[in-house]
Every structure is written in C-alpha cells, then in structure tokens.
Design a protein around this motif. Structure first.
Motif, PDB file in Angstrom:
ATOM      1  N   VAL A 185       0.837  -1.205   0.000  1.00 54.36           N
ATOM      2  CA  VAL A 185       0.000   0.000   0.000  1.00 54.36           C
ATOM      3  C   VAL A 185       0.870   1.253   0.000  1.00 54.36           C
ATOM      4  N   VAL A 186       1.956   1.220   0.769  1.00 48.65           N
ATOM      5  CA  VAL A 186       2.875   2.365   0.813  1.00 48.65           C
ATOM      6  C   VAL A 186       3.536   2.551  -0.550  1.00 48.65           C
ATOM      7  N   ARG A 187       3.965   1.447  -1.155  1.00 50.91           N
ATOM      8  CA  ARG A 187       4.586   1.545  -2.482  1.00 50.91           C
ATOM      9  C   ARG A 187       3.609   2.120  -3.502  1.00 50.91           C
ATOM     10  N   ASP A 227      13.146   2.143   2.683  1.00 52.64           N
ATOM     11  CA  ASP A 227      12.583   2.096   4.026  1.00 52.64           C
ATOM     12  C   ASP A 227      13.575   1.360   4.916  1.00 52.64           C
ATOM     13  N   LEU A 228      13.490   1.553   6.238  1.00 50.99           N
ATOM     14  CA  LEU A 228      14.435   0.893   7.143  1.00 50.99           C
ATOM     15  C   LEU A 228      13.927  -0.449   7.649  1.00 50.99           C
ATOM     16  N   VAL A 252      17.044   7.317   2.346  1.00 51.77           N
ATOM     17  CA  VAL A 252      16.195   6.626   3.315  1.00 51.77           C
ATOM     18  C   VAL A 252      14.895   7.407   3.475  1.00 51.77           C
ATOM     19  N   LEU A 253      13.773   6.696   3.419  1.00 54.97           N
ATOM     20  CA  LEU A 253      12.454   7.297   3.629  1.00 54.97           C
ATOM     21  C   LEU A 253      11.738   6.435   4.658  1.00 54.97           C
ATOM     22  N   THR A 254      11.618   6.954   5.874  1.00 52.27           N
ATOM     23  CA  THR A 254      11.145   6.118   6.983  1.00 52.27           C
ATOM     24  C   THR A 254      10.330   6.927   7.979  1.00 52.27           C
ATOM     25  N   THR A 255       9.693   6.229   8.904  1.00 54.43           N
ATOM     26  CA  THR A 255       8.972   6.896   9.986  1.00 54.43           C
ATOM     27  C   THR A 255       9.848   6.985  11.235  1.00 54.43           C
ATOM     28  N   LEU A 302      11.939  11.745   6.491  1.00 53.36           N
ATOM     29  CA  LEU A 302      10.823  11.158   7.213  1.00 53.36           C
ATOM     30  C   LEU A 302       9.576  11.143   6.325  1.00 53.36           C
ATOM     31  N   LYS A 303       8.752  10.113   6.499  1.00 54.52           N
ATOM     32  CA  LYS A 303       7.574   9.967   5.655  1.00 54.52           C
ATOM     33  C   LYS A 303       6.533  11.071   5.890  1.00 54.52           C
ATOM     34  N   ALA A 304       6.699  11.812   6.964  1.00 47.72           N
ATOM     35  CA  ALA A 304       5.755  12.892   7.253  1.00 47.72           C
ATOM     36  C   ALA A 304       6.049  14.157   6.434  1.00 47.72           C
ATOM     37  N   GLU A 305       7.141  14.152   5.693  1.00 53.43           N
ATOM     38  CA  GLU A 305       7.499  15.338   4.897  1.00 53.43           C
ATOM     39  C   GLU A 305       6.471  15.611   3.793  1.00 53.43           C
TER      40      GLU A 305
END
Length: 211
Positions: free
Chosen positions: A18-20, A60-61, A85-88, A108-111
C-alpha cells in the motif's frame, strides 16, 4: 532540474504494498522523476539496484524478514548508487546506522511531497538531504549534546544487555528485582534515544559506553 533534463530514475523499496502504491502515485505526478522498479524486501532491492542501476533508491528501514534497510543500504551504496532513506523512524541509532551505511539522505515519511521531490534530486546529485528534525539530531550529536550520562547501575545493565541477557537474567546477575531492571532500561532507552534493546546496544557500542 529543468523539464528538458532526463528524469531521475528511482527504485522504491518498502515492504508494504500500500505504501509503495501511494509513492508510485505521488512520484508519478512529478514529470522529472521516473520509477523504474519496486522492491518489497532488502534482498530484492539489492538485486534490482544491481540490475537496473537507478539514480536513487528510496529505502525504508524496517523491511520485515531478511536484511533490513540499513544492510540493504550498505550493499547498494557500495556500488555507488545513491540511497535516500524514507522512513517513519528518527531515533539517533537509526539515523547513525543509516548514514554510516552510506545513505546519501534521510527523510521522514511525514514530509511534504515537495520536500521529497527536492530530496530525490539532491540525492541523485550526491548531495546530502536530511529532514529538519533529522538534521537537528545530527547537529546535536556532532556538538556532543547527545552524549548520554549513564549512572553506574545503568552502565552495568547495559553491559549485561550487550551479552544478550534477558531482564530476569540481568536481575539475577546484579541482585536486583526484574521491575528495577525494567525501570533502568526505560531510562537507558530515553538517554540513548532508542526504543529497542538492539538499538541500545548499537548506540552503546558506537559511543563506546560499554564497560
């Protein structure tokens, strides 16, 4: 970054379909970015990066079973492919491990989408791209503001933790209650900026805090 230049070729790596899918839709709205592949595991990302030679791997991490994002980053970065890296996760341990593994950037994924697009182009050119909270943590760490001050008891518990002992075993070894061990662990996690036993040990080794 003009519209006439070749688009930045991206490989996505995230274990959540879903994220992809969301990232594919988002990146598809940027005319100067092209997604050339997507991976659901660290091993798959390493193999696809070698085959496709993308400009940037969006990594992702936490990737479930198999190698994690940090190890995948290390293997991919060694082949001169840029990893963003794109992570929470924004703990000191995660940031340090990713950067030491060769990540060009840490987002961060919140960006906001615009920040992600900018970071992708920066990473493609080999320039460091960091989310503001991450940059602040890195600066604090470099200034020494992040150096923890552990008590003697906390250092003892950290040493037992590094040996792989569980809470009950640590309690027996140090002649204290299991509840006391848990209390000290909570304080240790807070001081080291981590939320797992493995993270605490990793940071302790990095900062040479173990006895």
């Amino acid at each position: 970054m003009t519209s006439t230049s070749a688009p930045v070729r991206i490989l996505l790596c995230d274990d959540h379909a879903v994220v992809r899918a969301g990232l594919l839709a988002l990146l598809g709205s940027a005319p100067d970015i092209e997604v050339v592949g997507e991976a659901g595991s660290g091993e798959e990302a390493v193999a696809m990066a070698a085959k496709l030679a993308p400009d940037v791997v969006l990594m992702d991490l936490q990737l479930g079973p198999g190698i994690d994002g940090v190890e995948a980053t290390r293997r991919i970065a060694s082949s001169k492919v840029h990893v963003l890296v794109l992570t929470t996760y924004d703990t000191d341990a995660d940031i340090t491990r990713a950067i030491e593994a060769g990540a060009t950037g840490y987002l961060l994924k919140a960006e906001r989408p615009e920040e992600l697009f900018t970071a992708i182009h920066s990473a493609a050119q080999g320039r460091t791209a960091l989310s503001a909270p991450v940059a602040s943590r890195v600066m604090d760490h470099m200034r020494g503001a992040g150096r923890p001050s552990l008590t003697e008891r906390e250092t003892d518990i950290l040493g037992q933790l590094a040996r792989g002992l569980g809470n009950r075993e640590i309690a027996r070894a140090l002649f204290i209650s299991e509840a006391t061990v848990k209390t000290h662990l909570g304080r240790i996690y807070g001081k080291l900026g981590v939320d797992t036993r493995a993270g605490a040990v990793a940071v302790a080794k990095e900062r040479r805090l173990l006895p």
